[in-house]
Design an enzyme around this catalytic site. Sequence first.
Site, PDB file in Angstrom:
ATOM      1  CE1 TYR A  62      -6.915 -15.843  67.000  1.00 64.46           C
ATOM      2  CE2 TYR A  62      -8.864 -14.455  67.153  1.00 64.46           C
ATOM      3  CZ  TYR A  62      -7.490 -14.599  67.067  1.00 64.46           C
ATOM      4  OH  TYR A  62      -6.695 -13.475  67.045  1.00 64.46           O
ATOM      5  CE1 TYR A 109      -7.708 -13.844  53.180  1.00 63.76           C
ATOM      6  CE2 TYR A 109      -8.901 -13.697  55.257  1.00 63.76           C
ATOM      7  CZ  TYR A 109      -8.723 -13.292  53.951  1.00 63.76           C
ATOM      8  OH  TYR A 109      -9.557 -12.332  53.411  1.00 63.76           O
TER       9      TYR A 109
END
Lengths: 144, 396
Positions: free
Chosen positions: B292, B340
């Site tokens: 993450y 992204y």
Amino acid sequence: MTVVPRPDGTRERVSPPISTEAEPFWDATRERTLLVQWCPACDRGIHFPRAACPTCLGDVLEHRPSTGEGVVYACSTMASPGNPTMSGREPYVVALVDLDEGIRMLTNIVGEDAAAVAPGDPVRVAWEPLEDARHLPVFVRIKA
Amino acid sequence: MIATDPFRARTAIVGVADAVDPSGELDGTVRSLEVRMIREALTDAGLTIADVDGVASCISPGWAPSLELAEYLGIAPRWTDSTQTGGSSFEVQVQHAAAAIAAGMAEVVVVVYAATPKSSFKRGTGGFGSRQGVLAPTPSGEFEVPYGMRMPMGAYALAASRHMYEFGTTSEQLAQIAVDSRTWSSLNPRARLREPITVDDVLASPMQASPLRKLDCCLMTDGAGAVVLTSAERARDLRRPPAYILGTGTCTTHAMVSEMPDLTTTGAVVSGADAYRQAGLGPSDVDVLQLYDSFTITILLLLEDLGFCPKGEGGPFVAEGVLGRGGSHPANTTGGGLAYTHPGMFGIFLLVEAVRQLRGECGDRQVEGAEVALAHGSGGVLSAMSTVILGTEATR
């Protein structure tokens, strides 16, 4: 204890709510006194104030005056305000301060030399007046 | 392979879907996106909604996310999970679902997420930055918010400040993490940011909350995704190669950053150790990482806490580009939250990409021979850590 007025042209900060457990803490700020909630059984300070000690879950707790001195644990300068009431103060320093009593507080470092503050620097509590006669604890650097 | 743990490889992720657009925006309401993701993930698996007997969802406009979603889907699941741990909710829910399936409490579980902060903000209907100045009577409202810390980046900036102080970590080292992300996103046509960048580009981007600059920070986009889990037995007969759940672990250490015991060490030390032990694997067995990346510092802390380098050595470890394409530790092969997509909670996308890498579906960004993938979610302000280790048939 040092009073630090809010900067000219800025708004009153968002008013901190008062939890039942923190009433003594906030009441003491009217006299510009910093209290630390304390568990006598564990002989440990507690922050934020709560209904039971986070070490033993005991609920016989008291409040003790702090020396108001501590050391910066970590710090960051906000390039833009974290909420609308902080508009006009930027850049300003948010820090975690480890008090002599062994508790850690989130706070601001204020004063002319605040921008140069670094972890490890000694600091002392100062007080920014709030509109309801409470004061918000902030910190200033202690000159070497 | 050691297969002593009763939960190791008993379940698998068998269907995945995600919706991401280079514009950062998606058409449709949050609910319609959730339903679309569930449909696509079930189709991917070769299952239908009639097969689903477990639902996990962590956000809703109402009071009970997984109940409201099941109602909307018109199903009556015998297993439900609304666990909310921020961006790691999906890894936690996968852990819960795997245990439930292995224990016979459910057979087919969907875990879903959708959020549209970018398009909602443009429409003036909320989204990030819409928080008002009246404080809820919470510990955070009482003892953090009055100090004006930008959230969440201010909390991560404090962690970076401390890591730099204790270990000499530099902004250049953090910047390399963002540079590496672009080596992957440049190969991903759906990524929001595809232009390659340099360390100097990161250092030249505007300071947000020192020492973190704009390019140290994740995106704010719309996005949605889902995964479908079932038992290893049932997985073998489905459309896609199963991604077996080899090990999981979770640890929460605090909610507010001011309560984090040590800003240089996260609960990933615990969650990772649990996941490795269950899997019978260690860091050197991991072929591809999905970590993450809310901020560059997040990745640095996770690499240390998950055992890819010793505590305090994350800076030198990342400085040579090990996370990028061609590096020794390929990480965040979509481009991650930095490049992204990042709709507020990135955890579902970590799982989706981990599965696609194990299936060999990733085209230009495929890590050759990926047999073991580690997906690690971080929720809140380094608060809630959850690790999921996935493997191919060869790792069972």
